[in-house]
Design an enzyme around this catalytic site. Structure first.
Site, PDB file in Angstrom:
ATOM      1  N   ASP A 170       6.553  -8.651   2.274  1.00  0.00           N
ATOM      2  CA  ASP A 170       5.669  -7.569   2.715  1.00  0.00           C
ATOM      3  C   ASP A 170       4.231  -8.090   2.630  1.00  0.00           C
ATOM      4  O   ASP A 170       3.713  -8.339   1.537  1.00  0.00           O
ATOM      5  CB  ASP A 170       5.897  -6.363   1.797  1.00  0.00           C
ATOM      6  CG  ASP A 170       4.934  -5.201   2.022  1.00  0.00           C
ATOM      7  OD1 ASP A 170       3.758  -5.444   2.352  1.00  0.00           O
ATOM      8  OD2 ASP A 170       5.345  -4.051   1.816  1.00  0.00           O
ATOM      9  N   LYS A 228      -3.946  -1.094   8.026  1.00  0.00           N
ATOM     10  CA  LYS A 228      -4.931  -1.523   7.026  1.00  0.00           C
ATOM     11  C   LYS A 228      -5.884  -2.517   7.702  1.00  0.00           C
ATOM     12  O   LYS A 228      -6.833  -2.106   8.345  1.00  0.00           O
ATOM     13  CB  LYS A 228      -4.210  -2.035   5.793  1.00  0.00           C
ATOM     14  CG  LYS A 228      -3.303  -0.916   5.228  1.00  0.00           C
ATOM     15  CD  LYS A 228      -2.642  -1.243   3.936  1.00  0.00           C
ATOM     16  CE  LYS A 228      -1.470  -0.330   3.585  1.00  0.00           C
ATOM     17  NZ  LYS A 228      -1.778   1.066   3.365  1.00  0.00           N
ATOM     18  N   SER A 259      -0.251  -4.097  -3.843  1.00  0.00           N
ATOM     19  CA  SER A 259      -1.152  -3.045  -3.385  1.00  0.00           C
ATOM     20  C   SER A 259      -2.032  -2.475  -4.484  1.00  0.00           C
ATOM     21  O   SER A 259      -3.189  -2.144  -4.243  1.00  0.00           O
ATOM     22  CB  SER A 259      -0.347  -1.914  -2.747  1.00  0.00           C
ATOM     23  OG  SER A 259       0.586  -1.396  -3.660  1.00  0.00           O
ATOM     24  N   ASN A 301      -8.344   1.695   3.236  1.00  0.00           N
ATOM     25  CA  ASN A 301      -7.572   0.481   3.535  1.00  0.00           C
ATOM     26  C   ASN A 301      -7.955  -0.133   4.877  1.00  0.00           C
ATOM     27  O   ASN A 301      -7.369  -1.135   5.286  1.00  0.00           O
ATOM     28  CB  ASN A 301      -6.076   0.799   3.544  1.00  0.00           C
ATOM     29  CG  ASN A 301      -5.555   1.040   2.139  1.00  0.00           C
ATOM     30  OD1 ASN A 301      -6.047   0.458   1.183  1.00  0.00           O
ATOM     31  ND2 ASN A 301      -4.566   1.902   2.023  1.00  0.00           N
ATOM     32  N   HIS A 330       6.599  -1.962  -3.465  1.00  0.00           N
ATOM     33  CA  HIS A 330       6.156  -0.641  -2.983  1.00  0.00           C
ATOM     34  C   HIS A 330       7.325   0.336  -2.821  1.00  0.00           C
ATOM     35  O   HIS A 330       8.464  -0.069  -2.595  1.00  0.00           O
ATOM     36  CB  HIS A 330       5.456  -0.842  -1.630  1.00  0.00           C
ATOM     37  CG  HIS A 330       4.793   0.376  -1.106  1.00  0.00           C
ATOM     38  ND1 HIS A 330       5.339   1.166  -0.105  1.00  0.00           N
ATOM     39  CD2 HIS A 330       3.618   0.956  -1.447  1.00  0.00           C
ATOM     40  CE1 HIS A 330       4.508   2.167   0.159  1.00  0.00           C
ATOM     41  NE2 HIS A 330       3.452   2.069  -0.642  1.00  0.00           N
ATOM     42  N   GLU A 336       6.164  -8.750  -2.231  1.00  0.00           N
ATOM     43  CA  GLU A 336       4.930  -8.575  -1.452  1.00  0.00           C
ATOM     44  C   GLU A 336       4.108  -9.852  -1.582  1.00  0.00           C
ATOM     45  O   GLU A 336       4.354 -10.658  -2.483  1.00  0.00           O
ATOM     46  CB  GLU A 336       4.139  -7.373  -1.998  1.00  0.00           C
ATOM     47  CG  GLU A 336       4.903  -6.066  -1.882  1.00  0.00           C
ATOM     48  CD  GLU A 336       4.170  -4.863  -2.492  1.00  0.00           C
ATOM     49  OE1 GLU A 336       2.939  -4.913  -2.636  1.00  0.00           O
ATOM     50  OE2 GLU A 336       4.841  -3.877  -2.815  1.00  0.00           O
ATOM     51  N   HIS A 385      -0.962  -5.872   2.723  1.00  0.00           N
ATOM     52  CA  HIS A 385      -2.358  -5.968   2.288  1.00  0.00           C
ATOM     53  C   HIS A 385      -2.943  -7.348   2.569  1.00  0.00           C
ATOM     54  O   HIS A 385      -3.953  -7.728   1.973  1.00  0.00           O
ATOM     55  CB  HIS A 385      -2.487  -5.601   0.808  1.00  0.00           C
ATOM     56  CG  HIS A 385      -2.151  -4.161   0.573  1.00  0.00           C
ATOM     57  ND1 HIS A 385      -3.072  -3.149   0.746  1.00  0.00           N
ATOM     58  CD2 HIS A 385      -0.981  -3.559   0.248  1.00  0.00           C
ATOM     59  CE1 HIS A 385      -2.484  -1.983   0.513  1.00  0.00           C
ATOM     60  NE2 HIS A 385      -1.224  -2.197   0.207  1.00  0.00           N
TER      61      HIS A 385
END
Ligand code: PMP
Length: 410
Positions: free
Chosen positions: A214, A248, A189, A54, A142, A185, A217
């Site tokens: 979120d 990440k 992910s 990541n 998540h 998100e 990523h």
């Protein structure tokens, strides 16, 4: 250096940035700090090409990030000595929080020791106050979000993944006067698909809901200065709280939220996973600050990541290998069988020196097993080509259904 990288650097970016990228790659190799895309096999004198890290932008190996950490270790040592409220706050923590608030255009930010605790700790507080809050959570959120919402005790409504019509249906069915919180998100992910953020913001406005996004990523990788997908779409101000990780795109460790000062203060005061734990070492905060500042001013890593992801997408489409998304850098090749997925991962490692982890239940539903492939800014064109070739060979050998031969579960 590989011709692809050299011509990209020469043709597309300013000379000083090209120079810093070149130095970054070369210093990493010479020092024995292998660039993130390769690692040593234990006890074996050959390299492994890593395709599931990541550290998407290679910032864990960035010269400036490393120098900032070393300097802070020289000054402050390796630990923080306490929780944030009892001796564990250093000016590096505060500077990093100010930088993150500024990156996201929010009043304040708060650091946690990981993205997991940032979600768990802040959602326990934000979803749990006031007590009659109803939370609307995407089905693919998540585990850290799920745990935070559970610990909050709030009523929860799960909307189908990225389905804003379903979200609106659930919002409309909730009591009009109860406080509402939407949690989603931006880049998911496992599947790598991107949420319809503008539509989520529209229904949030319509029903007076607070929003929590979120961007784990996405931060570092997308948007102006790496501020994420909401910023890329010019709508960061429409979301109440942005949550991110330092582990990440930024290449270090730690998590954070950024939002209105009053909300951030409530989390600072009541979040048990903020209050009752030792803070990040100042050196980690210093390295993270250097990383955030670096990525605010350099587009090189973002461009390289996007080039490599684009090349991988093209090669996998040509090879008829099914993958779940073309929208982000996360490429989840769909295998759909537990044993075959593990076998593919094992053969990639043994035969090709390629490390990519199989993702099995419970991280994905049984029957939807994937190889979660993470191209990075420090892969070279030949790495991407070798990887795609190896994957195609295994697809044939293990008789994994091709893209044109199957229906998609997602
Ligand atoms: N949110 C999402 C969407 C994640 O994928 C992850 C970790 N993979 C986290 C939060 C937790 O972040 P961290 O690894 O920094 O604890």
């Amino acid at each position: 250096m590989h011709a692809h990288l050299a011509s990209y650097l020469d043709g597309n970016i300013a000379g000083d940035l090209a120079q810093s990228k070149r130095e970054f790659l070369e210093i990493g190799r010479r020092s024995g700090n292998y660039p993130m895309a390769t690692a040593r096999r234990d006890g074996v004198d050959s390299e492994v090409s890593v395709w599931c890290s990541n550290d998407y932008l290679g910032m864990g190996q960035n010269r400036q990030t490393i120098a900032a950490m070393q300097a802070a270790i020289d000054t402050h040592g390796v630990g923080s000595g306490g929780s944030r409220n009892i001796g564990g706050t250093n000016h590096h923590h505060v500077s990093l929080e100010n930088e993150l608030a500024d990156l996201h255009g929010k009043e304040a930010a708060l650091l946690f020791t990981s993205g997991y605790t940032a979600n768990e700790g802040s959602l326990t507080v934000l979803a749990g106050t006031p007590k009659d809050t109803v939370v609307f959570s995407d089905a693919k959120n998540h585990a850290s979000i799920i745990d935070g919402l559970r610990h909050s005790g709030a009523q929860k409504r799960i909307f189908r993944h990225n389905d804003v019509a379903h979200l609106e249906e659930l919002l409309a069915a909730a009591p009009a006067d109860c406080p509402k919180l939407i949690v989603a998100e931006s880049v998911y992910s496992m599947s790598g698909d991107i949420a319809p953020l503008a539509e989520i913001a529209d229904v949030a406005d319509k029903y007076g809901a607070t929003t929590f996004i979120d961007e784990v990523h996405a931060v570092g990788m997308y948007g102006p200065q790496g501020a994420g997908i909401a910023a890329r779409e010019g709508i960061a101000d429409r979301f109440t709280v942005v949550m991110g990780t330092l582990a990440k795109g930024f290449g270090t460790v730690g998590g954070y939220i950024a939002g209105p000062a009053a909300l951030v203060d409530a989390v600072r005061t009541y979040s048990r996973s903020f209050v009752f734990t030792t803070s990040l070492p100042p050196a980690v905060a210093a390295a993270s600050l250097a990383s955030v500042q670096y990525l605010r001013s350099s587009d090189v890593e973002r461009k390289l990541l996007s080039e490599n992801a684009g090349l991988l997408h093209r090669l996998l489409i040509e090879a008829d290998i099914p993958f779940l998304s073309t929208e982000s850098h996360i490429v989840s090749a769909f295998v759909g069988d537990d044993d075959t997925c593990k076998r593919a991962s094992q053969l990639l490692f043994e035969r090709h020196g390629i490390y990519v982890q199989s993702i099995n239940a419970p991280s994905v539903p049984a029957g939807e097993e994937i190889l979660r492939i993470a191209p990075s800014a420090v892969h070279e064109q030949s790495d991407v080509e070798n990887f795609a070739r190896a994957l195609q060979g295994l697809w044939e050998e293990l008789h994994i259904p091709t893209a044109s031969a199957r229906d998609w579960p997602i």
